[in-house]
Every structure is written in C-alpha cells, then in structure tokens.
Design an enzyme around this catalytic site. Structure first.
Site, short mmCIF file in Angstrom:
data_model
loop_
_atom_site.label_atom_id
_atom_site.label_comp_id
_atom_site.label_asym_id
_atom_site.label_seq_id
_atom_site.Cartn_x
_atom_site.Cartn_y
_atom_site.Cartn_z
N MET B 140 0.85 -1.19 0.00
CA MET B 140 0.00 0.00 0.00
C MET B 140 0.89 1.26 0.00
SD MET B 140 -3.12 -1.00 -0.27
CE MET B 140 -4.21 -2.40 0.00
N SER B 141 0.60 2.22 0.86
CA SER B 141 1.32 3.50 0.76
C SER B 141 2.74 3.47 1.30
CB SER B 141 0.52 4.59 1.47
OG SER B 141 -0.69 4.78 0.80
N VAL B 142 3.17 2.33 1.83
CA VAL B 142 4.60 2.18 2.12
C VAL B 142 5.38 2.39 0.81
CG1 VAL B 142 6.38 0.49 2.76
CG2 VAL B 142 4.31 0.75 4.16
#
Lengths: 423, 423
Positions: B140-142
């Site tokens: 995801m936004s990692v």
C-alpha cells in the site's frame, strides 16, 4: 504480376528479426508510450506479430499470474566457460543446400535468448530485443514437459495409476472425452478428442480453450466457458483413445486438473515444491491463471532462460542436481526411452521421433530429446554430447515446423562440434 | 434494543483475526474452489473484508503486474538471532489502561507477517494466514516512501530541481493542479488539490484514481480515464500549494510521472536499479500496472517481508548496506530530520509528527520514523534502539488510526526492551 511458385507461396517474405527487434520498435517505451506503441491485452495485440516479440517477455504485464517460487535458498552455481568458436559452426538447414552459421541461425529463428550448457557449464549465452537474463519469457508448450514429468513422478510414487481413467480422479470429467481416457493416454497424448490445434484456423478449439482461461481477450457479449475447467467439461470425444499420438494442448490441462486433485495443490505449487525450489533457480517462474486461480498447465509457464537450462540439465543428469536425486531416475529413463514410434507421424521435420510423458524424443544416435513450444521455445538435451540448449524465441509463425529447419540441424552441429573440440 | 454509546458506535465489533484467518476460510482452495470461495477481480471482492486477508498476499493473481528485479546476484545475509522474550513484552494501547502483550498485538492488528531486526539481526519473525516468507504482500502507501526516497535522491544528484514546478518536467500537467506545484511540495505533500482520500466516502477521488489505473474494477459503461496519467490530468487545484501537509496519494503518482520522465525509465525499473538489485534482496518485488504499463507509484508495490526489512535497515544505516553507500547519506539525514511540524496535523495518533520525502517522522526521543500504508502496512525504524520493524497486515479498516493504538506503543516497548536487554 508474375504468379508465385508453390515454394514462394509457401514461404511468404517475413520481416526480419532485425526489422522487428522489439527494443528498436520501442513498444511500451515512453511516459506514457505513444498510442501506436501501446500493447494492450484487450485488443489482442499482445499475440500479434511483431508485438509478440515484446509481449512474450512481458506476459504478466498483460494478464493475472501466480508465482512459482524459487524459495529463499541460495542460487545454484551455473559455471561459466564461454567460448567464441560456436558462432562460426556451420550447418545445413533442413531442405536446403546452402549452409548457415550458428550465429546466423540466431536471427533466422527470431531468437530472444539462447544458452548452451556443455558438461554443466555455460559455453554460450546470448540475448536480444527486450529479453534479459533476469527476465522471464513465456515457455508456451515447453510447459507441458514440466507437467508430463510431474505426472510421471506421481505415477512412479503410486499417487497416480497410469492405467486408471481420468474420471476416477476428476468425476466432473466423466461425461466428457476425458472420462474414459487413461492417465497414460493423457501423458502420451493418445486420446481421441474433438479439438483442433490448428493455429491458422480461427475456429480451432484451441482459441476457445485459451479464451476460457483468460489468456486471450474475449469478444463483447462472450458467453462461453469462463475458466479452464469449464472449458474442459465441454470437450467431446472424436475417434478412440489409444490410437495415434495426436498433439492437443487440452490433454495437459486435463492432466493439470488430475494433478491438482490428487495432490490438493495447484500445478504451480507442485512445480515450485518439486522442481523450482529444489534446483537453486535464479528467478521465480510464473503462470498465467484463469478467473478461479487455475494455472494454464498447457502453456502458461514463464521462466528465466538459465532456469530453463537448469531443468534441462536435471534431465540430462538422470534427475540428479547438486548431488541429490531430485526426481526419480526411472522417470527420466522412461522419457529418454521415448514413446511408441509407430504411433507418431505428421511432423515432416521430426521423422522417426516419438512422444512420451509430454516430451519429444528424437531417437537419434545421441539420444536427443526435447521440450517444444510454439514460436520457437525449446529445451534440447543431447546426452551423448553432454549438452543442453535452452532457447526462447518470438518467431512470426506459431508452428515449430517453421523454425525446425534452422534449429534442429544447428543443435546437432553444435553437439558434434563440442564433442570434437572439448575444452 | 439499547442504543449504542458514541464510543460503541465508533468501535463496531469486528470479527477477530482468528475468525477471519484466510487459510482457515479456504479462499481459492480447491480444484476448482467452491463458488463462494472464489475471489475475482471483476466483482471487487479482492478489496472486501475478509477476502482482502487473502488478496493482499495475491495481488498479481488478480491484476497485471511488472517485476522489480532483484537481479541475478547473491542474497544478502540477514543473520538470525531469534529470542523468545519479546512475546511477553507489555505495552499500553493508546487511549487504554489495560496492557496488552506483543504476542496479543499480533492478532489485534490482523498481522499477516512481522519481522524485528535488532542491530541488523532477525530477533523475531512471525507469519499468519496465507502470507509466507517467500511470498509478496501489498505494501500500500509504504510504496510512497520508496519513491519519496528516489525523488530525494534525484534532487541530491541534481537531476531534479526541488524548487522547479512539475510542469517543467511534465508539460502535460501544466493545466492541472500539479502544474505550478514544486517538486518539494509534491515530496512533502503540501499541495492544494481537489482530491479526497477519505476511504469511507465512495465518491472520494481516490476511488476514481485507482479505477483509472485498473487497480479496482470499473463499472459497466465506464468512460472515465483509463490510465494513471489520464487521471492525473483531471486533478484540479483547491486552495494553494505550500500550505499544510495534506496526505493525498495522487501526489506520489505525479512524482512517479516526473521520475519516469526525468530518468527515461519506469518507476519500477528505477526502484529495481537503485534499490532492489543493490541490497541482495531475497525476492523480486512487483507492481500493479495500468493499461499503458505505468506502475501505481502511490500504492502498488508488493514485496517480501524480509526485503521490506532490508530497506528499513538501509535507512537505519544512513543509506549504507554491505559496506557500500547505496543511497546518499544526506538524503537519509534529511528524511530523519523530518518536515515542518507546524504544517502537520489532523492525526490523533501521531501528535507532533511531521512528513518529509514521503516518510512519517515521529520526532520522539529515539528519532523513530516510518513508512505507512493503509490496513496496517509499516516500516518502523528506531535509530536509538538500532531496531527496524517491518509489518504486513490486513486490518478490516483502512485507516491506520485503527491500528496505531495497538502498534505504535508496542513498537516503542519492544525498542525499550531490546535496549535494556541486549544479547
């Protein structure tokens, strides 16, 4: 306008490998790529020439896939002993009188990558276009040889009875052509099926088969089968089982269903556990999958070139790798011995060959045997020459009859050259 | 029926991690899987709870992807020094008085896998459900922290001017909200955009964004943008740039376009060349891609857990790995120093934090900083404790505000425990 001779008509002028180099043509390059350089799954361009010279190395950018894991272990060494004398080796293409060199054959076959192992060492390795050592290329029907091997392993282990009928393992196939076919008949493709594999015929069942599996796009309003298993349940019998060898991809997908049912594991997981994680592969492999997660056992495997060669080397070494017996020697021996030669025919470039456990066996003096996939995918194993060749290609024409003339004699010439000039 | 108190209404009873264990629920198991166990991209079930507990580890079985190659080199060692004292470490969840143990937090956070490195050695590693050490999970936004880092590297190298506007690099964005935003404003998400990231609102622009990129299915008759770039060209300005930090995924995709244009390489290729192939990663990573081959830079990366930890370790070590300076120390220092704390707000679980180069910086006594993705994806780096935690999860609720209370104090407690009990 002068009429073409039959020979000319048979051999349409194809654009050359250089003219269709996918790197030079710039497919999918740019941010974003220019519209005429975009290859989309939806419009089918991924399977059109020359676009397929890009997409054969980029299958998972077009379709859903599952991984065949190499595990987390060390990479097995593939020692390098490259030599520069192979490029000049000459051979005479089948049906020709003018010789070609090994170097010339590379482009003649629209080769994307080729590696030659001699006594387990890399003596030659070359890539072109957009394929790279760290990339994966579609193996097409070379995939089948992996599952023929796994099927034969399951027979050897007693998990599968080769004389039992398919319906014993997959009752859902009872009322189809496969219901009363034996596992052995599947493994050797001696089934009687109403199923055409003629790639030149747009109405051939092979197209319905791959559309069901989502490998090719479906036309608007499509109402046909939506998975490989749904398609398999539509296949009708034609003729009898146990007759001549008749090459039909759908046999391998039926075998895949059997393997999945018997092991309780996906065919990709089977391949990962039994082979990929056992050979110190450099790269994961991957499979195209259908809408319910089933791998395309008949032709959906994608691998790196060196890993394909590692599998060939395993077969050359009677199933041993790194000092371990990874697959039973009896399985490899059975494949190398070949199938019923009297049941084999119809392949002008393969006289006297046979088919066994989804491998092609030459019965030549060297005992060479092959895994073969359309558009030029190949593993060529020459036990006498202690040689393995793995090749990925993107020939404009699907049938290997189009590249065999500039491939098979080239492989044999290299084998003779390596035997005569050991280093 | 008794009315719920506001607190009860805020905290709906969620089925537990054990109740939603994807292995026990048997998603996609069977040949074929039973119809109610099939997860299909088309029906959106891959993003629905509890199905997402399976699909977060199987993204490429649902959508097209590209590889981020680890190359063909050796795997870098990640020495193991596992210890059994961490599970009993206690911490008090944010807003609670009753302590939990580290072991209990695993299920409280719907953890799929977690690894703790101390001084570069694996002191704790645990998996659950269908996620495996050799598998890949969506970050995801990692993902954003990887590209914030690469963006900052390009600035440090002089390839990008952080004070230049986006339109200088991508003229196609001239007439959009991004046109007059600076690279620095993108990197720190201090842009004024009409774009809602409220996952609870079905009309939020984040949904149009991911539908354009093909990450989620499109409704019948869909006529909206068909790629990430097409969507970016529709984003309008709202307010001014340079104001407060406002977290919007679309900034990272705009940055991705800049990176691709400046380097002439896909963002995945950039990640592969600059980081993945430099750290001796165990596994390739992969990206979801849109119809023209562009990676989802804002949230489409999938990696193995240990490889995520290796990246965290690189950041902990000031950009060094294996004795080499893989990324400039100045870039890591700039991230660790953090962003403008006065511009940060609105995150009840992150008081006093800041955002810099797409990293979340705690400014706590240990100098901890994080990469964070919805549903519980995290890299937590605690320089003072010489500790890196990498976690993948599949929490039923997207916002990390839902798992921070049982995550952040747990990480800090483990850091203190490791400092107090070195081995």
């Amino acid at each position: 306008m002068t009429a073409l001779t039959p020979a000319q008509a048979q051999a349409p002028a194809l654009p050359s490998a250089e003219q269709t180099d996918p790197a030079k043509l710039g497919w999918m390059v740019g941010s974003p790529p220019p519209p005429d350089k975009v290859i989309r799954f939806e419009d089918g361009s991924g399977y059109r020439f020359p676009q397929l010279r890009w997409s054969f190395s980029h299958q998972r950018q077009l379709i859903p896939t599952t991984n065949v894991s190499r595990g987390v272990g060390a990479v097995s060494p593939l020692p390098r002993a490259e030599r520069n004398d192979l490029d000049a080796v000459r051979f005479t293409p089948l049906g020709k009188t003018e010789p070609l060199t090994w170097a010339q054959a590379f482009d003649a076959n629209y080769t994307d990558g080729i590696v030659v192992l001699h006594k387990g060492r890399v003596v030659y390795e070359r890539y072109a276009g957009v394929f790279r050592p760290e990339g994966q290329h579609i193996a097409m029907s070379v995939t089948k040889s992996f599952f023929g091997t796994i099927g034969a392993i399951l027979v050897a282990e007693g998990q599968l009875d080769e004389n039992a009928v398919v319906a014993k393992y997959v009752p859902e196939l009872q009322d189809t052509a496969f219901g009363d076919a034996t596992i052995r008949q599947l493994l050797d493709m001696r089934t009687g099926l109403k199923y055409s594999e003629n790639y030149a015929d747009p109405n051939a069942e092979i197209w319905a088969h791959v559309r069901a599996g989502g490998v090719l796009p479906r036309p608007p309003g499509y109402s046909g089968p939506k998975s490989f298993y749904e398609f398999l349940q539509t296949v009708k019998k034609e003729g009898e089982h146990g007759g001549p060898f008749t090459y039909k991809t759908v046999n391998t997908d039926a075998l895949g269903w059997v393997i999945r049912r018997v092991t309780g594991k996906g065919v990709g997981q089977n391949l990962g556990e039994r082979i990929w994680s056992q050979l110190g592969m450099e790269q994961d492999a991957y499979f195209s999958v259908d809408s319910v997660g089933n791998e395309f056992a008949g032709g959906g495997l994608n691998t790196s070139l060196r890993d394909l060669a590692r599998f060939g080397e395993l077969m050359r070494n009677g199933g041993q790798a790194g000092g371990r017996q990874v697959i039973p020697k009896a399985v490899v021996d059975d494949i190398r011995k070949g199938g019923d030669r009297s049941a084999f025919g119809g392949y002008p470039t393969l006289p006297g060959w046979s088919y066994r456990n989804m491998w092609w066996v030459s019965h030549n003096a060297h005992g060479a045997f092959m895994a073969r996939g359309v558009h030029g995918q190949a593993i060529y194993i020459d036990p006498a020459a202690e040689m393995v060749i793995a090749r990925y290609a993107s020939h404009p024409l699907a049938g290997n009859v189009n590249n065999d003339p500039t491939s098979l004699p080239a492989y044999h010439a290299i084998a003779l050259h390596l035997m005569a000039n050991p280093r």
